[in-house]
Design an enzyme around this catalytic site. Structure first.
Site, PDB file in Angstrom:
ATOM      1  N   CYS A  47       0.668  -1.320   0.177  1.00 47.23           N
ATOM      2  CA  CYS A  47       0.072   0.127  -0.227  1.00 47.23           C
ATOM      3  C   CYS A  47       0.772   1.189  -0.071  1.00 47.23           C
ATOM      4  O   CYS A  47       0.512   2.226  -0.389  1.00 47.23           O
ATOM      5  CB  CYS A  47      -0.926   0.040   1.362  1.00 47.23           C
ATOM      6  N   CYS A  50       1.770   3.711  -3.070  1.00 53.19           N
ATOM      7  CA  CYS A  50       0.746   4.562  -3.716  1.00 53.19           C
ATOM      8  C   CYS A  50      -0.008   5.397  -2.671  1.00 53.19           C
ATOM      9  O   CYS A  50      -0.193   6.500  -2.998  1.00 53.19           O
ATOM     10  CB  CYS A  50      -0.372   3.965  -4.346  1.00 53.19           C
ATOM     11  N   HIS A  51      -0.039   5.230  -1.496  1.00 51.15           N
ATOM     12  CA  HIS A  51      -0.775   5.999  -0.257  1.00 51.15           C
ATOM     13  C   HIS A  51       0.275   6.694   0.614  1.00 51.15           C
ATOM     14  O   HIS A  51      -0.124   7.443   1.462  1.00 51.15           O
ATOM     15  CB  HIS A  51      -1.732   4.975   0.264  1.00 51.15           C
ATOM     16  N   MET A  88      -7.085   1.309  -8.504  1.00 50.39           N
ATOM     17  CA  MET A  88      -6.923   0.796  -7.472  1.00 50.39           C
ATOM     18  C   MET A  88      -6.725  -0.861  -7.701  1.00 50.39           C
ATOM     19  O   MET A  88      -7.874  -1.276  -8.138  1.00 50.39           O
ATOM     20  CB  MET A  88      -7.787   1.156  -6.453  1.00 50.39           C
ATOM     21  N   HIS A 324       6.334  11.160 -10.845  1.00 51.99           N
ATOM     22  CA  HIS A 324       6.457   9.657 -10.883  1.00 51.99           C
ATOM     23  C   HIS A 324       7.839   9.217 -11.814  1.00 51.99           C
ATOM     24  O   HIS A 324       8.787   9.567 -11.774  1.00 51.99           O
ATOM     25  CB  HIS A 324       5.185   9.054 -11.283  1.00 51.99           C
ATOM     26  N   HIS A 366       1.197   7.445 -16.539  1.00 53.67           N
ATOM     27  CA  HIS A 366       2.364   6.298 -15.800  1.00 53.67           C
ATOM     28  C   HIS A 366       2.986   5.601 -17.324  1.00 53.67           C
ATOM     29  O   HIS A 366       2.676   4.463 -17.737  1.00 53.67           O
ATOM     30  CB  HIS A 366       1.616   5.404 -15.174  1.00 53.67           C
TER      31      HIS A 366
END
Length: 536
Positions: A47, A50-51, A88, A324, A366
């Site tokens: 996780c 991304c978070h 997600m 990114h 991306h």
């Protein structure tokens, strides 16, 4: 106060109960110290990328208690289990029901900040396994090492060295957990890999079998690496970038000794201080003795001059959040990087060390390693997939030869779902696009192949044998000849991690040629010849 544990290359932080007690809100589900440690490990593995380490959000939304408690246990479990079409992942089959319940409780508790890491601590963990003077002076095997596929075996914590001529595994080299990318020395002999657990390793492909010659740890959570290729500093320095602590580290590329650490904490494009300012991506610039350091949460691109480490010169280019992955144009002058939460691609002139343009392309671009090709209408172009929608966008990237097209959208091609990677080859008629971020297997197990001339798409079912567990088709790479395309099947289902494979396609006929099977969670692949010659 804190204890750091490494087990099979997987990061874990365990905290004393006294520290946790003050951090838990009254409405938060209770967790034992053992449950908290296990949940912290799951969060890091699945996780945090991304978070965020502190759960403030980045590519994904924030997961702080004031938001997660409002959603509630049942809704959170549903999102984690099923995923969303906005990028997600679905974790049904990746995590057990018990683990999904556990991580759902965990994100309703207050996050706890991990410790910092000093240069002295890095040097304590620095190891040289083979002294530089003892390395071979020529290859110790008769294999075509320039056609090796240096392959990430994500959950295995290893790199698979696969012979692309024979389609056989040469060896599996123990490295850090969940390596994100590998970067090559100027001659392609040495490969540097950065594990998510902060382990930065150097691999020698000339050894029989290839093995790690030296390593260090540059953080607790890390992502990218680059090697100096310019002038008298060729292969002198390697740089590693950390998510936590937020900093970059320059090391001796020969011995891997850490030499300098620089914090990336600072201010975003609106002037807000960012404590968790993570290093998203690192690149060597072909035309100057500099590294590009892309800081995710601040939207700042740092061009770091490594010609004098004692008097470090850093140019800062303000772009957009959250930075990114990126890639260069064919000339090596212009850097093209995604600011995915701003839905932008950003363009940097590495010779003038200035931002030249930004372009809105779609929801959360991306590009992965990216793709450059010649379009019959727009001339030289480059493209990206998107995390948030099924779309491949490409734009002109030749400001001198095609100034009217430069940094402007040429076309947008709809796919069936969001993806991670796009790839091509200058001798190919095709652009390959994955759809790995869609939650459904009838989309994420397929890739799209776009004809450069007609822009028509051909779908290919990569996982065309029955798969009863979670597995996605991800990341394409050409072999040395430019005639084969290698696509990973990343098997992620619980108990099925060794069921991964790489499917090899003929780029002309789009027919399957071979399979490399029984691989543990294969993801990215890097062909030695193509990468050292910057092909694709």
């Amino acid at each position: 106060m804190y204890k750091r544990a490494l087990s099979k290359g997987i990061f874990a932080l365990s905290f004393p109960l006294a520290a946790m007690a003050g951090a838990v809100q009254a409405a938060a589900p209770e967790l034992s110290a053992e449950e908290m440690e296990r949940a912290t490990d799951i969060y890091f593995q699945r996780c945090a990328g991304c978070h965020g380490t502190l759960r403030n959000g980045a590519t994904g939304p924030g997961l702080l208690p004031e938001d997660t408690q409002e959603l509630g246990q049942r809704r959170l479990e549903s999102i984690i289990t099923l995923g969303t079409e906005g990028g997600m992942n679905n974790f049904d089959g990746i995590l057990s029901e018990e683990e999904i319940t556990l991580i759902t409780k965990y994100i309703q508790n207050e996050p706890v900040e991990p410790p910092e890491m000093s240069l002295a601590q890095m040097k304590e963990r620095w190891q040289v396994f083979v002294e530089p003077e003892d390395l071979p002076t020529e290859p110790q095997h008769d294999l075509n090492w320039e056609n090796f596929m240096v392959t990430i075996l994500r959950d295995r914590g290893a790199m698979g060295i696969i012979d692309a001529d024979t389609k056989e595994m040469v060896t599996e080299v123990e490295t850090g957990y969940a390596v994100h990318v590998a970067k090559e020395s100027s001659d392609g002999r040495f490969w540097y890999v950065q594990g998510r657990d902060g382990r930065l390793s150097k691999i020698d492909l000339w050894m029989d079998p290839p093995q790690v010659t030296a390593e260090t740890f540059i953080g607790y959570d890390a992502r990218d690496v680059a090697v100096s290729h310019y002038g008298e500093w060729k292969d002198k320095y390697v740089i590693g970038g950390a998510y936590w602590p937020p900093h970059f580290v320059i090391a001796d590329a020969e011995t891997m000794e850490p030499l300098k650490v620089v914090s990336t904490r600072g201010y975003d494009t609106e002037g807000n201080y960012v404590h968790e300012a993570r290093v998203a991506a690192l690149y060597n610039t072909p035309h100057a003795p500099t590294f590009l350091v892309n800081v995710k949460e601040t939207g700042q691109v740092l061009q770091v001059d490594y010609s004098d480490l004692d008097n470090l010169r850093i140019e800062q280019m303000e772009t957009a959040e959250y930075l990114h992955d990126g890639f260069f144009d064919p000339t090596g002058r212009f850097f093209q990087i995604a600011a995915n939460n701003s839905n932008m691609m950003v363009f940097i002139d590495t010779e003038t060390r200035k931002k030249v343009s930004m372009l809105e392309t779609g929801i959360k671009p991306h590009p992965g390693p990216g793709a450059n090709w010649n379009d019959p209408e727009c001339g030289p172009v480059a493209g990206t997939t998107h995390l948030g929608e099924g779309l491949m966008t490409f734009w002109g990237n030749d400001p001198e030869g095609h100034p009217d097209q430069a940094w402007q959208i040429c076309d947008q091609i709809e796919t069936d779902g969001p993806g991670l990677f796009v790839r091509t080859h200058p001798d190919s008629d095709n652009v390959w696009i994955d759809q790995a971020m869609h939650p459904e297997p009838d989309v994420n197990q397929w890739v799209m192949v776009m004809d450069k001339e007609t822009r028509e798409l051909t779908p290919i079912h990569v996982a065309d044998r029955p798969i009863e567990h979670d597995a996605v088709a991800v990341h394409m790479e050409y072999d040395q000849t430019g005639t084969e395309v290698w696509v990973s099947i990343w098997a992620r289902g619980e108990g099925h991690q060794d069921d991964g494979a790489i499917i090899v396609y003929d780029d002309k006929t789009l027919e399957e040629k071979a399979r490399v099977e029984n691989l543990n969670t294969p993801t990215g692949k890097f062909n030695v010849y193509n990468r050292k010659n910057h092909i694709g």
